[in-house]
Design a protein around this motif. Structure first.
Motif, PDB file in Angstrom:
ATOM      1  N   UNK A 242       0.429  -1.067   0.253  1.00  0.00           N
ATOM      2  CA  UNK A 242       0.010  -0.273  -0.253  1.00  0.00           C
ATOM      3  C   UNK A 242       0.707   1.342  -0.159  1.00  0.00           C
ATOM      4  N   UNK A 243       0.279   2.494  -0.715  1.00  0.00           N
ATOM      5  CA  UNK A 243       1.372   3.746  -0.629  1.00  0.00           C
ATOM      6  C   UNK A 243       0.720   4.455  -0.069  1.00  0.00           C
ATOM      7  N   UNK A 244       1.351   5.217   0.613  1.00  0.00           N
ATOM      8  CA  UNK A 244       0.327   6.134   1.334  1.00  0.00           C
ATOM      9  C   UNK A 244       0.566   6.953   0.975  1.00  0.00           C
ATOM     10  N   UNK A 245       0.033   8.254   1.696  1.00  0.00           N
ATOM     11  CA  UNK A 245      -0.457   9.688   1.067  1.00  0.00           C
ATOM     12  C   UNK A 245       1.174  10.155   0.719  1.00  0.00           C
ATOM     13  N   UNK A 246       2.042  10.615   1.373  1.00  0.00           N
ATOM     14  CA  UNK A 246       2.552  10.928   1.538  1.00  0.00           C
ATOM     15  C   UNK A 246       4.149   9.800   0.502  1.00  0.00           C
ATOM     16  N   UNK A 247       3.564   8.682   0.016  1.00  0.00           N
ATOM     17  CA  UNK A 247       4.987   8.058  -1.060  1.00  0.00           C
ATOM     18  C   UNK A 247       5.273   6.771   0.133  1.00  0.00           C
ATOM     19  N   UNK A 248       5.138   6.623   1.107  1.00  0.00           N
ATOM     20  CA  UNK A 248       5.545   5.714   1.937  1.00  0.00           C
ATOM     21  C   UNK A 248       4.767   4.629   1.509  1.00  0.00           C
ATOM     22  N   UNK A 249       5.853   3.225   1.968  1.00  0.00           N
ATOM     23  CA  UNK A 249       5.423   2.267   1.127  1.00  0.00           C
ATOM     24  C   UNK A 249       5.401   0.983   2.642  1.00  0.00           C
ATOM     25  N   UNK A 250       3.995   0.122   2.371  1.00  0.00           N
ATOM     26  CA  UNK A 250       3.325   0.035   3.580  1.00  0.00           C
ATOM     27  C   UNK A 250       3.665  -1.651   3.014  1.00  0.00           C
ATOM     28  N   UNK A 251       3.166  -2.850   3.867  1.00  0.00           N
ATOM     29  CA  UNK A 251       2.969  -3.787   3.202  1.00  0.00           C
ATOM     30  C   UNK A 251       2.092  -4.638   4.398  1.00  0.00           C
ATOM     31  N   UNK A 252       1.146  -5.243   4.000  1.00  0.00           N
ATOM     32  CA  UNK A 252       0.062  -6.142   4.968  1.00  0.00           C
ATOM     33  C   UNK A 252       0.716  -6.795   4.614  1.00  0.00           C
ATOM     34  N   UNK A 253       0.811  -8.366   5.429  1.00  0.00           N
ATOM     35  CA  UNK A 253       0.904  -9.336   5.674  1.00  0.00           C
ATOM     36  C   UNK A 253      -0.367 -10.559   6.842  1.00  0.00           C
ATOM     37  N   UNK A 254      -0.125 -11.669   6.070  1.00  0.00           N
ATOM     38  CA  UNK A 254      -1.064 -11.850   7.136  1.00  0.00           C
ATOM     39  C   UNK A 254      -0.586 -12.660   8.054  1.00  0.00           C
ATOM     40  N   UNK A 255       0.056 -13.077   9.252  1.00  0.00           N
ATOM     41  CA  UNK A 255       0.229 -13.730  10.868  1.00  0.00           C
ATOM     42  C   UNK A 255      -0.538 -15.158  11.303  1.00  0.00           C
ATOM     43  N   UNK A 256       0.604 -15.852  10.615  1.00  0.00           N
ATOM     44  CA  UNK A 256       0.040 -17.236  10.770  1.00  0.00           C
ATOM     45  C   UNK A 256      -0.115 -16.875  12.348  1.00  0.00           C
ATOM     46  N   UNK A 257      -1.477 -18.166  12.815  1.00  0.00           N
ATOM     47  CA  UNK A 257      -1.751 -18.586  14.111  1.00  0.00           C
ATOM     48  C   UNK A 257      -0.642 -19.416  14.634  1.00  0.00           C
ATOM     49  N   UNK A 258      -0.378 -18.870  16.321  1.00  0.00           N
ATOM     50  CA  UNK A 258      -0.133 -19.215  16.940  1.00  0.00           C
ATOM     51  C   UNK A 258       0.073 -20.330  17.836  1.00  0.00           C
ATOM     52  N   UNK A 259       0.743 -21.717  17.359  1.00  0.00           N
ATOM     53  CA  UNK A 259      -0.052 -22.563  18.018  1.00  0.00           C
ATOM     54  C   UNK A 259       0.792 -22.611  20.149  1.00  0.00           C
ATOM     55  N   UNK A 260      -0.167 -23.267  20.918  1.00  0.00           N
ATOM     56  CA  UNK A 260       0.344 -22.610  21.697  1.00  0.00           C
ATOM     57  C   UNK A 260      -0.111 -24.354  22.639  1.00  0.00           C
ATOM     58  N   UNK A 261       0.633 -24.677  23.580  1.00  0.00           N
ATOM     59  CA  UNK A 261       0.331 -25.944  24.302  1.00  0.00           C
ATOM     60  C   UNK A 261      -1.031 -26.133  24.660  1.00  0.00           C
ATOM     61  N   UNK A 262      -1.815 -25.978  24.979  1.00  0.00           N
ATOM     62  CA  UNK A 262      -3.162 -26.577  24.608  1.00  0.00           C
ATOM     63  C   UNK A 262      -4.044 -26.680  23.143  1.00  0.00           C
ATOM     64  N   UNK A 263      -3.030 -27.119  22.300  1.00  0.00           N
ATOM     65  CA  UNK A 263      -3.570 -27.457  21.250  1.00  0.00           C
ATOM     66  C   UNK A 263      -3.637 -29.009  21.552  1.00  0.00           C
ATOM     67  N   UNK A 264      -3.957 -29.422  21.498  1.00  0.00           N
ATOM     68  CA  UNK A 264      -4.517 -31.352  21.648  1.00  0.00           C
ATOM     69  C   UNK A 264      -5.414 -32.297  21.138  1.00  0.00           C
ATOM     70  N   UNK A 265      -4.660 -33.305  20.049  1.00  0.00           N
ATOM     71  CA  UNK A 265      -5.556 -33.704  19.297  1.00  0.00           C
ATOM     72  C   UNK A 265      -6.885 -34.077  20.189  1.00  0.00           C
ATOM     73  N   UNK A 266      -7.546 -34.525  19.567  1.00  0.00           N
ATOM     74  CA  UNK A 266      -9.040 -35.098  20.370  1.00  0.00           C
ATOM     75  C   UNK A 266      -8.753 -36.174  20.110  1.00  0.00           C
ATOM     76  N   UNK A 267      -9.465 -36.227  22.035  1.00  0.00           N
ATOM     77  CA  UNK A 267      -9.239 -38.719  22.027  1.00  0.00           C
ATOM     78  C   UNK A 267     -10.417 -38.740  22.778  1.00  0.00           C
ATOM     79  N   UNK A 268     -11.276 -39.654  21.955  1.00  0.00           N
ATOM     80  CA  UNK A 268     -12.602 -39.771  21.878  1.00  0.00           C
ATOM     81  C   UNK A 268     -12.292 -40.928  23.226  1.00  0.00           C
ATOM     82  N   UNK A 269     -12.657 -40.482  24.482  1.00  0.00           N
ATOM     83  CA  UNK A 269     -12.962 -41.310  25.862  1.00  0.00           C
ATOM     84  C   UNK A 269     -14.602 -42.936  25.619  1.00  0.00           C
TER      85      UNK A 269
END
Length: 72
Positions: free
Chosen positions: A28-55
């Protein structure tokens, strides 16, 4: 490389964000000519992302187990 100007961003933000998601970055080119980047940020995996277990337990059985454990 596609570069959008300020007016494009104001009018088409949803489409530009979708493009950033697909192309990984949008410029994106700003009003004063500066150039900016918009990009996606990957989702951060946490320690709580555990696989489903059917008990094979239903909700009531799980609640009873937790209650028994707390009473000990």
């Amino acid at each position: 490389m596609t570069v959008y100007n300020y007016a494009d961003v104001c009018q088409n933000l949803t489409e530009i964000l979708d493009q950033a998601k697909n192309d990984k970055a949008v410029f994106i080119k700003g009003l004063n000519g500066e150039l900016f980047i918009i990009k996606t940020v990957p989702k951060k995996e946490t320690d709580y992302n555990l696989p489903d277990i059917d008990l094979g337990l239903n909700r009531d059985e799980i609640v009873n187990f937790v209650r028994e454990t707390r009473e000990r």
